[in-house]
Design a protein around this motif. Structure first.
Motif, mmCIF file in Angstrom:
data_model
loop_
_atom_site.group_PDB
_atom_site.id
_atom_site.type_symbol
_atom_site.label_atom_id
_atom_site.label_comp_id
_atom_site.label_asym_id
_atom_site.label_seq_id
_atom_site.Cartn_x
_atom_site.Cartn_y
_atom_site.Cartn_z
ATOM 1 N N SER A 179 0.824 -1.208 0.000
ATOM 2 C CA SER A 179 0.000 0.000 0.000
ATOM 3 C C SER A 179 0.859 1.259 0.000
ATOM 4 C CB SER A 179 -0.947 0.003 1.200
ATOM 5 O OG SER A 179 -0.241 -0.105 2.415
ATOM 6 N N GLU A 182 2.113 1.726 -3.583
ATOM 7 C CA GLU A 182 1.034 2.218 -4.443
ATOM 8 C C GLU A 182 0.781 3.705 -4.208
ATOM 9 O OE1 GLU A 182 -2.271 -0.269 -3.620
ATOM 10 O OE2 GLU A 182 -1.366 -2.069 -4.519
ATOM 11 N N ASP A 185 3.585 5.537 -5.931
ATOM 12 C CA ASP A 185 3.403 5.447 -7.383
ATOM 13 C C ASP A 185 2.383 6.463 -7.872
ATOM 14 O OD1 ASP A 185 5.239 3.400 -7.480
ATOM 15 O OD2 ASP A 185 3.763 1.801 -7.732
ATOM 16 N N ARG A 186 1.273 6.561 -7.158
ATOM 17 C CA ARG A 186 0.230 7.508 -7.567
ATOM 18 C C ARG A 186 0.728 8.948 -7.443
ATOM 19 N NH1 ARG A 186 -3.084 4.038 -4.488
ATOM 20 N NH2 ARG A 186 -3.047 5.541 -2.762
#
Length: 306
Positions: A179, A182, A185-186
């Motif tokens: 998590s 992620e 990454d976003r």
């Protein structure tokens, strides 16, 4: 490279510089998988001694296995190399530092160094001390989070990442590697053609911050040099520019050379305590990189104490 397989980087170059065949006493400051230690012991002259250090409790079992083969010439201490000034076995004829994370740490998903598999966001090299990366991300002040992402991770879009971390506090998103990756990454955004995942740099920066890797290196280098015998060799393998810059500056200082372009001291203001053995950092060959891709970014520098 198979999971859990440790391949010591720049091995032949390191052995050439340390020259264990001459005999004497040696110190491996970062035992890890024991590859360098085993090679030094295998080539060491009669009545030689190798002392190895590692702050990772998991390294103890690997050290015990090596001790079975070299019972009379191998000593292991479970400790951080920044405390090497307390070693009773000093001084040494050769000292090695192989910086960064070992293959064992990277390949053990439960340690939280990688986002390849989901795990608690830990990242501590010494799991018995300090705070985990998750706790660091949840509680550290903004300036320390910025330092980790911007300076240690060298992430160009660090503001987006830092804001995302603070927005995620208290949600549980920082607790697991999947998590957290992620989230980063976003925030960064995946660029077309990029070969590495956007979260890679932030993971590196947080790991360096949690383990105080650069601070430990700065503290250890002068202690290692002091622990050398005259004509002893200090060799350091680094894996990114932040480590290498610290090593290069320290080596130049010991060799009486300008540490950077802004060093305008006169020559008689500098003192020479060592000679440089590597003009430019030694890099792995194409063959080594093909056999061990993790060696790609490694650099080896060495000096000899006068």
């Amino acid at each position: 490279m198979p999971e859990g397989k440790h391949i010591p980087v720049l091995l032949e170059e390191t052995l050439s510089l340390l020259d264990p065949e001459r005999g004497g006493s040696f110190l491996d400051c970062t035992f890890g998988g024991g590859g360098h230690s085993r090679a030094i012991l295998s080539r060491a002259g009669k009545n030689s001694l190798l002392v190895a250090l590692d702050r990772d409790p998991a390294a103890t079992a690997r050290a015990e296995a090596l001790s079975e083969d070299f019972r009379d010439s191998f000593v292991f201490h479970g400790m951080n190399f920044s405390r090497l000034d307390g070693l009773s076995e000093a001084p040494f004829d050769g000292i090695l530092m192989d910086l960064g994370v070992s293959s064992f740490q990277l390949d053990d998903a439960s340690r939280g160094f990688s986002f390849r598999d989901d795990a608690p966001t830990d990242m501590r090299m010494d799991t018995s001390a300090g705070i985990s990366a998750a706790e660091f991300l949840e509680t550290a002040p903004r300036d320390r989070i910025e330092e980790a992402v911007r300076d240690f991770g060298e992430e160009p879009r660090w503001r987006r990442v830092v804001d995302a971390i603070f927005d995620a506090r208290g949600t549980g998103a920082l607790a697991s590697t999947a998590s957290f990756a992620e989230l980063v990454d976003r925030a960064v955004g995946r660029r077309p053609g990029a070969k590495i995942r956007p979260a890679t740099k932030t993971f590196q920066g947080v790991r360096i911050a949690v383990n105080d890797e650069l601070g430990e290196l700065r503290r250890a280098l002068p202690k290692a040099f002091a622990a050398l015998k005259p004509r002893g060799v200090l060799a350091v393998i680094s894996f990114h520019s932040l480590e290498d810059r610290i090593v290069k500056r320290f080596f130049k200082e010991m060799c009486g050379r300008p540490v950077d372009r802004r060093d305008n001291r006169l020559q008689d203001e500098r003192k020479q305590f060592a000679e440089l053995l590597t003009g430019k950092a030694l890099r792995p060959s194409a063959d080594e990189i093909s056999r061990n891709p993790r060696s790609r970014s490694s650099r080896l520098r060495a000096i000899r104490k006068l």
